[in-house]
Write an enzyme that holds these catalytic residues in place. Structure first.
Site, mmCIF file in Angstrom:
data_model
loop_
_atom_site.group_PDB
_atom_site.id
_atom_site.type_symbol
_atom_site.label_atom_id
_atom_site.label_comp_id
_atom_site.label_asym_id
_atom_site.label_seq_id
_atom_site.Cartn_x
_atom_site.Cartn_y
_atom_site.Cartn_z
ATOM 1 N N GLY A 122 0.822 -1.211 0.000
ATOM 2 C CA GLY A 122 0.000 0.000 0.000
ATOM 3 C C GLY A 122 0.851 1.253 0.000
ATOM 4 N N ALA A 189 23.936 -5.676 23.473
ATOM 5 C CA ALA A 189 23.362 -6.330 24.668
ATOM 6 C C ALA A 189 22.017 -5.697 24.980
ATOM 7 N N GLY A 190 21.165 -5.565 23.951
ATOM 8 C CA GLY A 190 19.811 -5.054 24.152
ATOM 9 C C GLY A 190 18.869 -6.234 24.327
ATOM 10 N N VAL A 191 17.595 -5.987 24.052
ATOM 11 C CA VAL A 191 16.577 -7.006 24.316
ATOM 12 C C VAL A 191 16.793 -8.234 23.429
ATOM 13 N N ILE A 192 17.015 -8.008 22.132
ATOM 14 C CA ILE A 192 17.175 -9.146 21.218
ATOM 15 C C ILE A 192 18.464 -9.901 21.530
ATOM 16 N N ARG A 279 16.366 -1.262 15.878
ATOM 17 C CA ARG A 279 15.531 -1.303 14.682
ATOM 18 C C ARG A 279 15.215 0.116 14.256
ATOM 19 N N ALA A 327 5.123 -4.508 20.784
ATOM 20 C CA ALA A 327 3.877 -4.927 20.137
ATOM 21 C C ALA A 327 2.659 -4.344 20.857
ATOM 22 N N HIS A 451 -1.447 -17.021 48.784
ATOM 23 C CA HIS A 451 -0.221 -17.666 49.252
ATOM 24 C C HIS A 451 -0.256 -19.135 48.871
HETATM 25 P P1 FAD Z 1 5.188 -4.625 12.421
HETATM 26 O O1 FAD Z 1 4.894 -5.753 13.311
HETATM 27 O O2 FAD Z 1 6.570 -4.501 11.899
HETATM 28 O O3 FAD Z 1 4.156 -4.719 11.215
HETATM 29 C C1 FAD Z 1 4.199 -3.870 10.139
HETATM 30 C C2 FAD Z 1 3.535 -4.556 8.984
HETATM 31 O O4 FAD Z 1 3.362 -3.613 7.934
HETATM 32 C C3 FAD Z 1 4.357 -5.686 8.398
HETATM 33 O O5 FAD Z 1 3.579 -6.834 8.319
HETATM 34 C C4 FAD Z 1 4.764 -5.179 7.019
HETATM 35 O O6 FAD Z 1 4.864 -6.208 6.047
HETATM 36 C C5 FAD Z 1 3.616 -4.253 6.704
HETATM 37 N N1 FAD Z 1 3.913 -3.228 5.724
HETATM 38 C C6 FAD Z 1 4.940 -2.336 5.723
HETATM 39 N N2 FAD Z 1 4.848 -1.506 4.666
HETATM 40 C C7 FAD Z 1 3.746 -1.911 3.985
HETATM 41 C C8 FAD Z 1 3.131 -1.446 2.798
HETATM 42 N N3 FAD Z 1 3.630 -0.426 2.106
HETATM 43 N N4 FAD Z 1 2.027 -2.078 2.372
HETATM 44 C C9 FAD Z 1 1.490 -3.123 3.059
HETATM 45 N N5 FAD Z 1 2.039 -3.593 4.190
HETATM 46 C C10 FAD Z 1 3.143 -2.988 4.654
HETATM 47 N N6 FAD Z 1 7.764 -6.696 21.137
HETATM 48 C C11 FAD Z 1 7.109 -7.025 22.278
HETATM 49 O O7 FAD Z 1 6.263 -6.242 22.727
HETATM 50 N N7 FAD Z 1 7.370 -8.191 22.929
HETATM 51 C C12 FAD Z 1 8.288 -9.075 22.473
HETATM 52 O O8 FAD Z 1 8.498 -10.116 23.086
HETATM 53 C C13 FAD Z 1 8.985 -8.759 21.283
HETATM 54 N N8 FAD Z 1 9.910 -9.615 20.780
HETATM 55 C C14 FAD Z 1 10.546 -9.302 19.605
HETATM 56 C C15 FAD Z 1 11.504 -10.197 19.130
HETATM 57 C C16 FAD Z 1 12.177 -9.917 17.954
HETATM 58 C C17 FAD Z 1 13.211 -10.881 17.436
HETATM 59 C C18 FAD Z 1 11.865 -8.728 17.230
HETATM 60 C C19 FAD Z 1 12.559 -8.419 15.942
HETATM 61 C C20 FAD Z 1 10.922 -7.829 17.710
HETATM 62 C C21 FAD Z 1 10.260 -8.108 18.908
HETATM 63 N N9 FAD Z 1 9.329 -7.234 19.451
HETATM 64 C C22 FAD Z 1 8.691 -7.535 20.623
HETATM 65 C C23 FAD Z 1 8.976 -5.966 18.787
HETATM 66 C C24 FAD Z 1 7.633 -6.117 18.034
HETATM 67 O O9 FAD Z 1 7.751 -7.151 17.099
HETATM 68 C C25 FAD Z 1 7.292 -4.794 17.345
HETATM 69 O O10 FAD Z 1 7.311 -3.747 18.286
HETATM 70 C C26 FAD Z 1 5.899 -4.883 16.725
HETATM 71 O O11 FAD Z 1 5.822 -5.921 15.786
HETATM 72 C C27 FAD Z 1 5.535 -3.554 16.060
HETATM 73 O O12 FAD Z 1 4.269 -3.649 15.498
HETATM 74 P P2 FAD Z 1 3.846 -2.781 14.231
HETATM 75 O O13 FAD Z 1 2.470 -3.212 13.900
HETATM 76 O O14 FAD Z 1 4.119 -1.365 14.490
HETATM 77 O O15 FAD Z 1 4.862 -3.208 13.084
HETATM 78 P P1 NAD Z 2 17.956 -2.477 21.544
HETATM 79 O O1 NAD Z 2 17.829 -1.037 21.309
HETATM 80 O O2 NAD Z 2 17.175 -3.129 22.626
HETATM 81 O O3 NAD Z 2 19.482 -2.836 21.832
HETATM 82 C C1 NAD Z 2 20.509 -2.556 20.943
HETATM 83 C C2 NAD Z 2 21.813 -2.542 21.702
HETATM 84 O O4 NAD Z 2 22.857 -2.493 20.767
HETATM 85 C C3 NAD Z 2 21.964 -1.327 22.621
HETATM 86 O O5 NAD Z 2 22.355 -1.756 23.899
HETATM 87 C C4 NAD Z 2 23.026 -0.504 21.921
HETATM 88 O O6 NAD Z 2 23.834 0.227 22.820
HETATM 89 C C5 NAD Z 2 23.830 -1.581 21.221
HETATM 90 N N1 NAD Z 2 24.572 -1.096 20.057
HETATM 91 C C6 NAD Z 2 24.170 -0.216 19.124
HETATM 92 N N2 NAD Z 2 25.132 -0.058 18.169
HETATM 93 C C7 NAD Z 2 26.150 -0.878 18.537
HETATM 94 C C8 NAD Z 2 27.413 -1.169 17.980
HETATM 95 N N3 NAD Z 2 27.812 -0.589 16.846
HETATM 96 N N4 NAD Z 2 28.213 -2.061 18.600
HETATM 97 C C9 NAD Z 2 27.804 -2.661 19.753
HETATM 98 N N5 NAD Z 2 26.613 -2.418 20.340
HETATM 99 C C10 NAD Z 2 25.793 -1.542 19.736
HETATM 100 O O7 NAD Z 2 17.657 -3.156 20.124
HETATM 101 P P2 NAD Z 2 17.419 -4.653 19.713
HETATM 102 O O8 NAD Z 2 17.852 -5.593 20.779
HETATM 103 O O9 NAD Z 2 17.955 -4.787 18.340
HETATM 104 O O10 NAD Z 2 15.841 -4.705 19.648
HETATM 105 C C11 NAD Z 2 15.135 -3.847 18.752
HETATM 106 C C12 NAD Z 2 13.785 -3.493 19.295
HETATM 107 O O11 NAD Z 2 12.934 -4.623 19.293
HETATM 108 C C13 NAD Z 2 13.876 -3.000 20.712
HETATM 109 O O12 NAD Z 2 13.625 -1.617 20.714
HETATM 110 C C14 NAD Z 2 12.819 -3.702 21.473
HETATM 111 O O13 NAD Z 2 11.868 -2.794 21.956
HETATM 112 C C15 NAD Z 2 12.152 -4.640 20.475
HETATM 113 N N6 NAD Z 2 12.170 -5.977 21.068
HETATM 114 C C16 NAD Z 2 11.435 -6.185 22.189
HETATM 115 C C17 NAD Z 2 11.472 -7.406 22.800
HETATM 116 C C18 NAD Z 2 10.685 -7.614 24.041
HETATM 117 O O14 NAD Z 2 9.817 -6.796 24.321
HETATM 118 N N7 NAD Z 2 10.925 -8.668 24.799
HETATM 119 C C19 NAD Z 2 12.259 -8.420 22.292
HETATM 120 C C20 NAD Z 2 13.007 -8.167 21.169
HETATM 121 C C21 NAD Z 2 12.949 -6.938 20.555
#
Ligand code: FAD
Ligand code: NAD
Length: 479
Positions: A122, A189-192, A279, A327, A451
């Site tokens: 879109g 050393a972030g969340v991922i 990201r 999410a 408890h």
């Molecule tokens: P997205 O989920 O990225 O969805 C965007 C959608 O838009 C996609 O499906 C894409 O294909 C579509 N899109 C983009 N452009 C277009 C277009 N032009 N036309 C049609 N469709 C399009 N968050 C948590 O809260 N808890 C977690 O445990 C967690 N774990 C994660 C683990 C990993 C490995 C990663 C990478 C992320 C994690 N996150 C987690 C982050 C979470 O996935 C995102 O914050 C969330 O998906 C964001 O939702 P959104 O709807 O904004 O975007």
């Molecule tokens: P993040 O922002 O959590 O962590 C990235 C880390 O990489 C930071 O600590 C940063 O200082 C470090 N960094 C950046 N550049 C660097 C470099 N050049 N060399 C070494 N370290 C460097 O990002 P992420 O772990 O990639 O996750 C992306 C997003 O996805 C997060 O914002 C998070 O909200 C979301 N996410 C959420 C969950 C969850 O809710 N459990 C799980 C996975 C991802």
């Protein structure tokens, strides 16, 4: 010109699909456009979260945690298991099945709620017009009174470590390894980094995490972050802080990474490298030139508190706008925007959005850290309680970690809850609800907790704010 809608949502991640369902439930004629394709070329709803994020990562975290429990902990419970082995292929197949069920489920929810699913890419081409290019390359134009951009985010890449098929991968690649790497490097050393680093460390990889910053988890309360670092180190994660990656070289099936820390230049060799340094918003091609939706300098769509963009009738939510990339934050914004479009009053309380890191034990927090309060000149009273003194934690074999309540010293209003411990991600909802209702620490202290539960540690931490914890020697004198 095809159908006219009240609302077209671009993107069916947890932001977009929730917006569409809510809007349809409120009586709006709604369509949702999604371009994600599965391996067979069909549409895959659910965005990053369901396809390559929250859900597949948790499937691997759960499987790998159970493996460690069976291997290392069952003996203590009197369970003899013999030699415990992990079948990585089977673990991955289970993860893929869960993803398929959930993404397919969204299509079902769209049908059940009367959302029109449009498959393709879109693009906002006018205030009220969306152009869609379908999977065969055919374009169509759709009209809508309102448009929500929910296009999500993609991983950041860094020049020193360009992605290299099967060797240097992003989080998506790290969810697809077909065997456990011997030496695994993780940048960030972030969340991922901590979640996926934990998965492969549990399955036997030697994991080294290179983090550029000197502080570990700066967004988490200092005491909880320190505990977490210690616990992860004990599990075998080698977390190197202040390590700035300067380059990499692929040599056959190995990756040599160069980095600099306080002691100078260093080199380390890995079998696989995961780059997870954050990201960035994905807005490329989503808004046509000439449509004046403002983006900020980092590419996020600029929005106000209610997710309105600079163009009337066009909203943006989720990862492609400011705020935490989570999410549930995306979904909350989607619900709010749908309500507003349907003529209702709605808002998101950005101060009460919880975060969870799904390591073992889990780390969860909501609201202010003690360091935030200090920086903002707010005087706080805190109360902490260790799981080591909680009966259920002992019974569960999960005595690591603690819960900490942060309250305003003057009003006693809860400003934050921080937990590292088993089920922290489930327990944090108590802090969110308390904050949503403006509760004081005393309100929690006067609440009856079942408890034996892990949650009793939150009760005790709330009691400790005033020096009243029952199962602990209190630092403060009872008033
Ligand atoms: P997205 O989920 O990225 O969805 C965007 C959608 O838009 C996609 O499906 C894409 O294909 C579509 N899109 C983009 N452009 C277009 C277009 N032009 N036309 C049609 N469709 C399009 N968050 C948590 O809260 N808890 C977690 O445990 C967690 N774990 C994660 C683990 C990993 C490995 C990663 C990478 C992320 C994690 N996150 C987690 C982050 C979470 O996935 C995102 O914050 C969330 O998906 C964001 O939702 P959104 O709807 O904004 O975007
Ligand atoms: P993040 O922002 O959590 O962590 C990235 C880390 O990489 C930071 O600590 C940063 O200082 C470090 N960094 C950046 N550049 C660097 C470099 N050049 N060399 C070494 N370290 C460097 O990002 P992420 O772990 O990639 O996750 C992306 C997003 O996805 C997060 O914002 C998070 O909200 C979301 N996410 C959420 C969950 C969850 O809710 N459990 C799980 C996975 C991802």
């Amino acid at each position: 010109m095809a159908d006219k809608f009240d609302l077209i949502v671009i993107g069916a991640g947890p932001g977009g699909y929730v917006t569409a369902i809510r809007a349809a439930q409120l009586g709006l004629k709604t369509a949702c456009v999604e371009k994600w394709q599965d391996s067979k070329g069909g549409v895959a709803h659910g965005g990053t979260c369901l396809n390559v994020g929250c859900i597949p990562s948790k499937a691997l975290l759960e499987a790998s945690h159970k493996f460690v429990e069976a291997r290392d902990d069952f003996d203590d419970l009197g369970i003899a298991t013999g030699d415990v082995k992990m079948d990585v292929g089977k673990m991955m197949a289970r993860k893929d099945k869960i993803v398929k069920n959930l993404t397919g489920g969204i299509s079902g929810l769209f049908k059940a709620n009367g959302v029109t699913a449009i498959n393709g890419t879109g693009k906002v081409i006018g205030e009220k017009q969306v152009e869609v290019t379908d999977f065969d390359g055919k374009t169509s134009t759709h009209e809508a009174d309102n448009i929500v951009v929910a296009a999500g985010s993609v991983p950041v890449e860094i020049p020193p470590t360009p992605l290299t098929e099967g060797l240097i991968v992003d989080s998506t690649g790290a969810l697809e390894f077909d065997e456990t790497p011997g030496r695994l490097g993780v940048i960030g050393a972030g969340v991922i980094g901590l979640e996926l680093g934990s998965v492969w460390n549990r399955l036997g990889s030697e994991v080294t995490v290179l983090e550029a910053m000197d502080d570990f988890l700066p967004m988490v309360d200092g005491a909880i972050a320190k505990d977490t670092q210690k616990l992860l180190k004990k599990q075998g994660l080698d977390i190197r802080l202040g390590a700035k990656v300067t380059g990499s070289e692929v040599k056959g099936q190995e990756v040599v990474v160069k980095y600099a820390d306080a002691d100078g230049e260093k080199e380390i060799t890995f079998d696989k490298l995961i780059v997870c340094v954050g990201r960035k918003p994905y807005t490329q091609g989503v808004i046509a030139d000439g449509v004046n939706v403002d983006l900020d300098e980092r590419g996020f769509v600029t929005v106000d508190d209610q997710c309105r963009t600079s163009v009337p009738g066009v909203y943006a939510i989720g990862d492609c706008v400011r705020g935490p990339m989570l999410a549930h934050k995306a979904s909350e914004e989607g619900m709010m925007v749908a309500d507003i479009i349907a003529g209702q009053k709605a808002e998101v309380n950005y101060d009460a959005i919880p975060s969870v890191i799904y390591t073992f034990p889990e780390v969860a927090w909501v609201g202010m850290t003690e360091q935030d309060a200090k920086e903002q000149g707010i005087e706080v009273s805190t109360g902490a309680f260790p799981f080591a003194a909680n009966g259920r934690a002992m019974a569960n074999n999960a005595t690591e970690g603690s819960a900490k309540v942060i309250a305003d010293a003057e009003t006693d209003r809860i400003l934050g809850l921080h937990i590292v411990g088993q089920h922290a991600g489930e327990m944090i909802a108590q802090g969110v609800i308390a904050m949503e209702f403006g509760s004081s620490a005393e309100d929690l202290a006067l609440t009856c907790y079942a408890h034996p539960t892990m949650s009793e540690s939150i009760h005790e931490a709330a009691l400790a704010v005033d020096g009243h914890a029952i199962h602990m020697a209190n630092r403060k004198k009872r008033k």
